[in-house]
Write an enzyme that holds these catalytic residues in place. Structure first.
Site, PDB file in Angstrom:
ATOM      1  N   SER A 175      -8.762   2.562   8.359  1.00 30.09           N
ATOM      2  CA  SER A 175      -9.312   2.522   7.010  1.00 30.09           C
ATOM      3  C   SER A 175      -8.380   1.748   6.063  1.00 30.09           C
ATOM      4  O   SER A 175      -8.813   0.873   5.318  1.00 30.09           O
ATOM      5  CB  SER A 175      -9.511   3.969   6.531  1.00 30.09           C
ATOM      6  OG  SER A 175      -9.805   4.011   5.175  1.00 30.09           O
ATOM      7  N   HIS A 234       0.854  -1.193   0.000  1.00 34.45           N
ATOM      8  CA  HIS A 234       0.000   0.000   0.000  1.00 34.45           C
ATOM      9  C   HIS A 234       0.885   1.235   0.000  1.00 34.45           C
ATOM     10  O   HIS A 234       1.882   1.297   0.718  1.00 34.45           O
ATOM     11  CB  HIS A 234      -0.893   0.016   1.257  1.00 34.45           C
ATOM     12  CG  HIS A 234      -1.739   1.247   1.323  1.00 34.45           C
ATOM     13  ND1 HIS A 234      -2.960   1.333   0.687  1.00 34.45           N
ATOM     14  CD2 HIS A 234      -1.535   2.443   1.912  1.00 34.45           C
ATOM     15  CE1 HIS A 234      -3.471   2.534   0.883  1.00 34.45           C
ATOM     16  NE2 HIS A 234      -2.623   3.233   1.630  1.00 34.45           N
ATOM     17  N   ARG A 242     -16.176  10.899   7.029  1.00 35.07           N
ATOM     18  CA  ARG A 242     -14.935  11.596   7.437  1.00 35.07           C
ATOM     19  C   ARG A 242     -14.642  12.740   6.488  1.00 35.07           C
ATOM     20  O   ARG A 242     -14.224  13.825   6.897  1.00 35.07           O
ATOM     21  CB  ARG A 242     -13.749  10.610   7.414  1.00 35.07           C
ATOM     22  CG  ARG A 242     -13.760   9.634   8.574  1.00 35.07           C
ATOM     23  CD  ARG A 242     -12.796   8.486   8.306  1.00 35.07           C
ATOM     24  NE  ARG A 242     -11.435   8.915   8.124  1.00 35.07           N
ATOM     25  CZ  ARG A 242     -10.518   8.245   7.415  1.00 35.07           C
ATOM     26  NH1 ARG A 242     -10.834   7.113   6.816  1.00 35.07           N
ATOM     27  NH2 ARG A 242      -9.303   8.700   7.306  1.00 35.07           N
ATOM     28  N   LYS A 265      -8.798  -2.810   4.914  1.00 39.76           N
ATOM     29  CA  LYS A 265      -8.968  -3.310   3.535  1.00 39.76           C
ATOM     30  C   LYS A 265      -7.882  -4.322   3.176  1.00 39.76           C
ATOM     31  O   LYS A 265      -8.122  -5.295   2.464  1.00 39.76           O
ATOM     32  CB  LYS A 265      -8.981  -2.133   2.555  1.00 39.76           C
ATOM     33  CG  LYS A 265     -10.264  -1.309   2.690  1.00 39.76           C
ATOM     34  CD  LYS A 265     -10.328  -0.156   1.729  1.00 39.76           C
ATOM     35  CE  LYS A 265      -9.358   0.916   2.012  1.00 39.76           C
ATOM     36  NZ  LYS A 265      -9.853   2.210   2.446  1.00 39.76           N
ATOM     37  N   ASP A 275     -16.173   0.812   5.912  1.00 48.40           N
ATOM     38  CA  ASP A 275     -15.096   1.794   5.689  1.00 48.40           C
ATOM     39  C   ASP A 275     -15.518   2.798   4.626  1.00 48.40           C
ATOM     40  O   ASP A 275     -15.266   3.998   4.749  1.00 48.40           O
ATOM     41  CB  ASP A 275     -13.793   1.100   5.279  1.00 48.40           C
ATOM     42  CG  ASP A 275     -12.757   2.125   4.833  1.00 48.40           C
ATOM     43  OD1 ASP A 275     -12.335   2.924   5.683  1.00 48.40           O
ATOM     44  OD2 ASP A 275     -12.419   2.168   3.635  1.00 48.40           O
TER      45      ASP A 275
HETATM   46  N1  URA Z   1      -6.623   5.739   2.073  1.00 55.71           N
HETATM   47  C1  URA Z   1      -7.620   5.056   2.652  1.00 55.71           C
HETATM   48  O1  URA Z   1      -8.032   4.017   2.179  1.00 55.71           O
HETATM   49  N2  URA Z   1      -8.161   5.539   3.799  1.00 55.71           N
HETATM   50  C2  URA Z   1      -7.722   6.675   4.370  1.00 55.71           C
HETATM   51  O2  URA Z   1      -8.243   7.040   5.399  1.00 55.71           O
HETATM   52  C3  URA Z   1      -6.681   7.388   3.747  1.00 55.71           C
HETATM   53  C4  URA Z   1      -6.140   6.893   2.584  1.00 55.71           C
END
Ligand code: URA
Length: 437
Positions: free
Chosen positions: A188, A88, A173, A192, A166
């Site tokens: 978040s 990521h 958010r 995932k 999320d």
């Molecule tokens: N990417 C995400 O998936 N969530 C966040 O809160 C920030 C970046």
């Protein structure tokens, strides 16, 4: 006892606990997320909870439970062994690393079920880049699993089936200005990745003017949070802090960045000159996660990655996977129509306002101004000069690939103040700044 249990499920009581920094229990966190999903906890109470978390924070344990609650809000995948991993990036300008890292790690024996994002704010997104050349990233979960096994990696966009809470929370958010809260970002992102069922994750945490976390200390804090939360949920994990004070590589813009990726895999010489930084970040991430998961020496892993990036195996896997996902095999070429943005004086490039460069890309049409915006896949930039390069007055600094003259003008206004030239030479920024494990 029973009174306390009932009390614990009243949202206002839980909001008050966070305000008073009294840790929530696992049951309370799961109840809040479930309630938000089924709308028994309305958005106004969830907003208050988010604001309380934003100002007061939560403990490490609460963060792990929040991540787990988001992860369990939808479908979760599982795989037979430790070779299923993912990467990521916290996002940046010109960051096309995932597109070559995924097939490189596949060539090194891993499998990557990768769920990637679209452009966010001033940053680009892997999904927009792949779609710019006709790759289908909207696969079903069954096809995602099938392609991951058949092609050794598969990149898809976020689906409604994985971590739906999320998605809903992120939207809230966004409109309550609580996106930047560290525990919320962590939960978040990590939810995932864990939902993908991977057992190893390498994080590329960007730092510098084009990153969301501009100060190195903040990037390190985020990296530590991502790594510890991933480990808390059973995934081996490591983070690399990398420079984002200037665009990564040479090209910024969707099909242009795909072109850079194909060039890197095609030509050894180019990879270590023109596109050096894209290649070096890719190799670093590949070596770090390989050393961690396979328990091998980092230097050995780095040498293997270097060989595999150029011996044709990475290229072959990338072509195979993209073709199976709908790409017609045509390599995108930079279009002939471009404007030369020239240096106003001679000297050395000392710094970039890299976020502003990202916004210039958005103005040009390479990213979205709002949800309705349609991306132009062919527009973007080629950076002829990088930090520490010498420049002569009138020399081309940036090729600006454009289609709409009005958008070109908007982009040029933003580029105007975003490249600093000084009389003395500045050192090149350190590309790999730290490792957090
Ligand atoms: N990417 C995400 O998936 N969530 C966040 O809160 C920030 C970046």
């Amino acid at each position: 006892m029973s009174k306390n249990k009932e009390l614990s499920l009243i949202p206002t009581v839980l909001i008050r606990k966070v305000q008073d920094q009294i840790p929530l229990t696992k049951e309370e966190i799961f109840a809040l997320i479930k309630g938000f999903q089924d709308e028994s906890v309305p958005a106004y109470q969830m907003s208050a909870l988010l604001m309380a978390i934003y100002y007061k924070g939560i403990t490490k344990q609460e963060k792990v439970w929040l991540t787990e609650a988001l992860m369990k809000s939808g479908e979760t995948l599982s795989w037979p062994d430790e070779n299923y991993i993912d990467k990521h990036s916290t996002g940046g300008v010109g960051d096309k690393v995932s597109i070559i890292l995924a097939p490189l790690l596949a060539a090194m024996g891993f499998k990557l079920p990768m769920m990637a994002g679209r452009g966010l704010g001033h940053t680009g997104g892997t999904i927009d880049k792949l779609e710019s050349i006709g790759v289908n990233t909207g696969l079903s979960i069954d096809d995602f699993k099938k392609y991951t096994n058949e092609n050794q990696f598969c990149i898809i966009g976020q689906t409604k089936d994985i971590c739906p809470a999320d998605k809903k929370l992120y939207a809230l958010r966004d409109v309550t200005c609580t996106v930047s809260s560290l525990p919320l970002i962590t939960a978040s992102i990590v939810s995932k990745k864990i939902a993908e069922g991977v057992k190893g994750i390498v994080y590329d945490v960007k730092t510098g003017s084009g990153a969301f976390m501009k100060a190195k200390e903040d990037s390190i804090t985020l990296a530590e949070s991502l790594v510890e939360t991933s480990k808390g949920l059973g995934a081996k994990s490591i983070a690399v802090i990398t420079d984002m004070s200037q665009p990564l590589g040479r090209y910024v813009g969707n099909s242009l960045e795909m072109f850079e990726c194909f060039e890197i895999l095609d030509n050894k010489k180019l990879a270590y000159s023109d596109y050096k930084d894209t290649s070096l970040v890719t190799l670093e991430l590949a070596a770090r996660i390989t050393a961690l998961i396979k328990n091998v020496d980092y230097k050995k892993a780095y040498e293997t990655a270097k060989t595999k990036l150029h011996d044709g195996s990475t290229k072959e896997l990338l072509y195979k996977a993209l073709k199976n996902q709908g790409w017609n095999g045509e390599i995108p070429k930079p279009q002939e129509k471009f404007h030369e943005f020239k240096a106003s004086k001679s000297g050395y490039i000392s710094s970039f306002d890299n976020e502003q460069i990202g916004w210039a890309g958005v103005a040009l049409g390479a990213g979205r101004k709002n949800l309705q915006s349609i991306i132009d896949p062919h527009v973007g930039f080629y950076f002829n000069k990088k930090i520490s390069s010498s420049v002569n007055e009138g020399e081309c600094l940036v090729k600006v690939y454009y289609n709409d003259p009005d958008k070109l003008n908007d982009a040029l206004k933003l580029l105007e103040n975003s490249i600093m030239i000084t009389e003395t030479k500045t050192e090149e920024p350190k590309l790999i700044q730290d490792i957090i494990s």
